[in-house]
Design an enzyme around this catalytic site. Sequence first.
Site, PDB file in Angstrom:
ATOM      1  N   ARG A  25       0.829  -1.208   0.000  1.00  0.00           N
ATOM      2  CA  ARG A  25       0.000   0.000   0.000  1.00  0.00           C
ATOM      3  C   ARG A  25       0.863   1.258   0.000  1.00  0.00           C
ATOM      4  O   ARG A  25       0.478   2.295  -0.474  1.00  0.00           O
ATOM      5  CB  ARG A  25      -0.912   0.037   1.229  1.00  0.00           C
ATOM      6  CG  ARG A  25      -1.838  -1.139   1.346  1.00  0.00           C
ATOM      7  CD  ARG A  25      -2.903  -1.148   0.237  1.00  0.00           C
ATOM      8  NE  ARG A  25      -4.038  -1.960   0.619  1.00  0.00           N
ATOM      9  CZ  ARG A  25      -4.106  -3.256   0.461  1.00  0.00           C
ATOM     10  NH1 ARG A  25      -3.130  -3.903  -0.103  1.00  0.00           N
ATOM     11  NH2 ARG A  25      -5.173  -3.920   0.838  1.00  0.00           N
ATOM     12  N   ALA A 439      -6.145   0.174   9.937  1.00  0.00           N
ATOM     13  CA  ALA A 439      -5.085   1.151  10.212  1.00  0.00           C
ATOM     14  C   ALA A 439      -5.561   2.243  11.163  1.00  0.00           C
ATOM     15  O   ALA A 439      -4.940   2.518  12.187  1.00  0.00           O
ATOM     16  CB  ALA A 439      -4.622   1.748   8.892  1.00  0.00           C
ATOM     17  N   ASP A 467     -12.540  -8.705   9.628  1.00  0.00           N
ATOM     18  CA  ASP A 467     -11.365  -9.085   8.849  1.00  0.00           C
ATOM     19  C   ASP A 467     -10.325  -9.849   9.652  1.00  0.00           C
ATOM     20  O   ASP A 467     -10.202  -9.666  10.854  1.00  0.00           O
ATOM     21  CB  ASP A 467     -10.665  -7.822   8.317  1.00  0.00           C
ATOM     22  CG  ASP A 467     -11.171  -7.471   6.928  1.00  0.00           C
ATOM     23  OD1 ASP A 467     -12.051  -8.196   6.450  1.00  0.00           O
ATOM     24  OD2 ASP A 467     -10.687  -6.486   6.344  1.00  0.00           O
ATOM     25  N   ASN A 473      -1.118  -5.650   5.669  1.00  0.00           N
ATOM     26  CA  ASN A 473      -1.562  -4.808   6.789  1.00  0.00           C
ATOM     27  C   ASN A 473      -0.386  -4.392   7.673  1.00  0.00           C
ATOM     28  O   ASN A 473      -0.450  -3.394   8.371  1.00  0.00           O
ATOM     29  CB  ASN A 473      -2.537  -5.566   7.710  1.00  0.00           C
ATOM     30  CG  ASN A 473      -3.819  -6.002   7.003  1.00  0.00           C
ATOM     31  OD1 ASN A 473      -4.414  -6.997   7.365  1.00  0.00           O
ATOM     32  ND2 ASN A 473      -4.243  -5.255   6.003  1.00  0.00           N
ATOM     33  N   ARG A 476       1.320  -0.752   8.168  1.00  0.00           N
ATOM     34  CA  ARG A 476       0.714   0.456   8.710  1.00  0.00           C
ATOM     35  C   ARG A 476      -0.257   0.184   9.856  1.00  0.00           C
ATOM     36  O   ARG A 476      -0.730   1.108  10.479  1.00  0.00           O
ATOM     37  CB  ARG A 476       0.032   1.264   7.608  1.00  0.00           C
ATOM     38  CG  ARG A 476      -1.041   0.496   6.930  1.00  0.00           C
ATOM     39  CD  ARG A 476      -1.526   1.143   5.647  1.00  0.00           C
ATOM     40  NE  ARG A 476      -2.832   0.578   5.321  1.00  0.00           N
ATOM     41  CZ  ARG A 476      -3.034  -0.644   4.925  1.00  0.00           C
ATOM     42  NH1 ARG A 476      -2.035  -1.473   4.779  1.00  0.00           N
ATOM     43  NH2 ARG A 476      -4.246  -1.076   4.664  1.00  0.00           N
ATOM     44  N   ASN A 540     -15.253   1.607   3.660  1.00  0.00           N
ATOM     45  CA  ASN A 540     -16.197   1.723   2.542  1.00  0.00           C
ATOM     46  C   ASN A 540     -17.356   2.645   2.919  1.00  0.00           C
ATOM     47  O   ASN A 540     -17.713   2.769   4.091  1.00  0.00           O
ATOM     48  CB  ASN A 540     -16.722   0.351   2.118  1.00  0.00           C
ATOM     49  CG  ASN A 540     -17.603  -0.261   3.184  1.00  0.00           C
ATOM     50  OD1 ASN A 540     -18.785   0.059   3.278  1.00  0.00           O
ATOM     51  ND2 ASN A 540     -17.031  -1.124   4.016  1.00  0.00           N
ATOM     52  N   CYS A 595     -18.564   0.497 -23.963  1.00  0.00           N
ATOM     53  CA  CYS A 595     -18.101   0.189 -25.328  1.00  0.00           C
ATOM     54  C   CYS A 595     -16.595   0.435 -25.441  1.00  0.00           C
ATOM     55  O   CYS A 595     -15.904  -0.215 -26.217  1.00  0.00           O
ATOM     56  CB  CYS A 595     -18.862   1.006 -26.367  1.00  0.00           C
ATOM     57  SG  CYS A 595     -18.747   2.767 -26.109  1.00  0.00           S
TER      58      CYS A 595
END
Length: 1005
Positions: A25, A439, A467, A473, A476, A540, A595
């Site tokens: 990351r 984090a 999680d 992970n 951080r 999220n 497309c």
Amino acid sequence: MADTSNLAAKMDVDEAAIDEGLYSRQLYVLGHEAMKKMAASNVLIAGLQGLGAEIAKNVCLAGVKSVTLYDPEPVTVQDLSSQYFLREEDIGEPRAAATLPRLAELNAYVPVRDLGGHAGQEISIDLIRPFQAVVLCGASYEKQLEINDWTHQNGVHFISAETRGLFGSIFNDFGPKFTCVDPTGEQALTGMIVSVDKSDEGLVTCLDESRHGLEDGDFVTFTEVQGMTELNNCNPRKVTVKGPYTFTIGNTSDLGQYIRGGIFTQVKMPKILEFKSLRESLAAPEFFVTDFAKFDRPSTLHAGFQALSQFKSQQQRLPRPRNVEDAASLIALAKKIDADADEKITTELAYQAAGDLPPVSAVIGGFVAQEVLKACSAKFHPMLQHLYFDSLESLPSSLPSEQDCQPLGSRYDGQIAVFGKSFQDKIANHRQFLVGAGAIGCEMLKNWSMMGLATGPDARIHVTDLDTIEKSNLNRQFLFRAKDLGKFKSEVAGAAVAEMNPALKGHILCRQDPVGQATENVFDDDFFAAVDGVTNALDNVVARVYMDQRCILYEKPLLESGTMGTKGNTQVVIPHLTESYSSSQDPPEKQTLSCTVKNFPNAITHTIEWARQEFDAMFVKPVESVNQYLSEPNYLENSLKYSGQSHDHISQIVSYLVTNKPLTFEECIVWARLQFEEKYNNSIRQLLHSLPKDHVTSTGQPFWSGPKRAPDPLVFDSSDPTHLSFIIAAANLHAYNYGLRGETDPAVFKKVADSVIVPEFSPRSGVKIQISETDPVNQSSSDHDDVSDLVKKLPPPSSLAGYRLTPVEFEKDDDTNHHIDFITAASNLRAMNYTITVADRHSTKQIAGKIIPAIATTTALVVGLVIDGKNKLDDYKNGFVNLALPFFGFSEPIAVKKNKFNDTEWTLWDRLEFKNDPTLKEFISWFKTHHNLDVSMVSQGVSMLWSSFTDKKKSAERLPMKFSKLVEHVSKKPILPHTKQLLVEVMLMDEEMEDVEVPFILIKI
């Protein structure tokens, strides 16, 4: 003392290869070049109280060559207020030696050493010679000047920092000529061009789909220009912006005539910065402003911090907490340095000088660590040159007395010095719900444990996170170690902070439940009644919005924060005072037209998106369809009835279950080879048959121009590594679907793939290609007989009872599962079809996995901005930082919007409550009698309970029902036992038949 030359020789351990799994990351933010430079830097940190420990933690996680500590002073109980690497049993040991073992286990690639020394011995020039960067924490100004005079002359990067209560100060000196390679860290801009004038100023016009985004003074170079070929890979040319789609690049009159095509790419030019030494800067400082609402503070604090250093050397101690006499002497010293120094601010500085607060260490420590990385890597713009920070808005509304702030010989003395003992008790009884232990969650928990939050008899911290811990992970999320891989984040984080502050043992309740409607029986009314606030540490938006709604429902304060790369923000949501998180939303992500992805890619992001879709279309969706066919009765009838693409759908099931079902791994390789042919040769030949390279549009323009790049089919070559890696990954994933054992030896794949006899392909005529978004998607024309022939080929599900295929679940962080390998190969092969520059595995992984870049420094800093509650809007601040630029911004939260119905004022925090489960009739008449409003519709969840057009019979039946019965009656489901209230929506009208908005409605049952 240790022999320094010997120490320098020992530091030559060279770790040139960077571990991508661990640093993934961070690589996205810093890039390989900067990471390599950092991996050659030896950093010295002197002074290891809370601030020094925070800096050391962030620098170790980031991965420099080595970190060396210097602090021979003995550990005191007060150090425990913010130094989370120390434990009670370390009291009396030298600070650096006690810190070292816990710091060293953060990152196996970064050796940590202790310079030794004895109590009372200050750092000296001899000790700092072997280092590339030196950080002094809490050193006196005499010492800072002595060291900085030497570093400024000798090309060593110097940073000094200190925190005093709610105040912090940082000074940077990276030498008289420091080259900053990439000042912003943003991606280089790139875009397509449609013309370049042959003239003195060379006007470039871009494709009108997107703005170029350049600024005056940027530099660009070009590729793929036809005609004016001298521009291709030319030396960087300076840009003057003329408009959103145009810019000039200087004289082009002696170049060829532009024909078509071309892509501009911004070139990052290095910037040379001149730093002054501390001696010069004290007299003529350059301030970096962190909060524009406090424009005049830096100059006062510039004098105040110098005065504090003088006070300390004269009295051999710091000013006593809230002591008027000591404050007066500090003001006198400060006025000698700067006659205009603000007395009120200087008094606060004196009052708080003995304070030591974990969140302030987190802010200053996060910032300094990023500055250390800038000094080592030359990436991002360093801070020039003095930063003074304060968070005085965090003081409680009623200030503590001198008596209340006296030290008690406890680990919280540093906090009591600022906020007082009674405030400490308040924190100890505070109950928090932390959603997410990644984090930001780790940093939150660390700060809370240092502050003594929830250490009181009945207080609790609830942590939930579903999680488990993965390798990426570790760089951080600093509470996790390699030994924890695969364990639950919430459990490990909770145990780690309880070890930092044993008073928390038994006060942290860990769960693995996601937040959402499915767990409202876990996080129910009683649960929320027993917490005082919620902190989101989520990744999220859906979960954030959900928690925001729960906090409105239960009237709980919410702290929202997020980070992305070097950027971070915090938002406080306070009941009845501020707007909620959902009140303002970010614009949606820009979607690529389908497309473009399907037939006309022109950038690597398009081919990666295509490869990601192919991954689902090859290893996920058909496999799920097969499983549904085998397990759901009537699956085919429903599929035929509702799907316009039933022919393709069923032929896919036939292919995966009958015609192409592999029995050996070799057959998987054959399948992968045929997939290669279909995707990179046949379909491209079909496209070029329908739209030949010389095709012109109805207006006579060449069709293949501008963003539409003409492709070329690929001929399979097993000696080309990209071709072969596609076969290896696709065959292994296909085998995984069928539970067959995989293989990784390239020789096996080469041998089989080369022996496959590929059927001859001839393009079909009359195939419609989707050219723009509005064109219909090509539907397969199939008559019913054709479909029924297919269905006959399928074995009845009963003959395969219990047989299932295994769909692949996309997982970006496991490097052995072929997922990212497949997407990289598939995307790069398609890029070769369309002559787009290919991307390495690392960049592909970031785009395909939509990985949010993250750095520990930003995370620690965001958490440091968390504040305790008050009831005036201007007591709160929302914070925004970008450590690359660097930029700090604080703003007052947005006040909640006020609405009105009749004469009643209300906000999103208000609600209308009905007690004792009223009947529908009572409910409707209440609005009429109290507010003269007519109810035209009542609904709950997805059930419409009643409306003015409900027929008479139903109405008569429903009006006398109590709400709880009515909801069960209409929804045909029992109300779950944990439900104590129903959230009801209504439509109301006034006498003029206008719609009226009212707060949300709760019915207690």
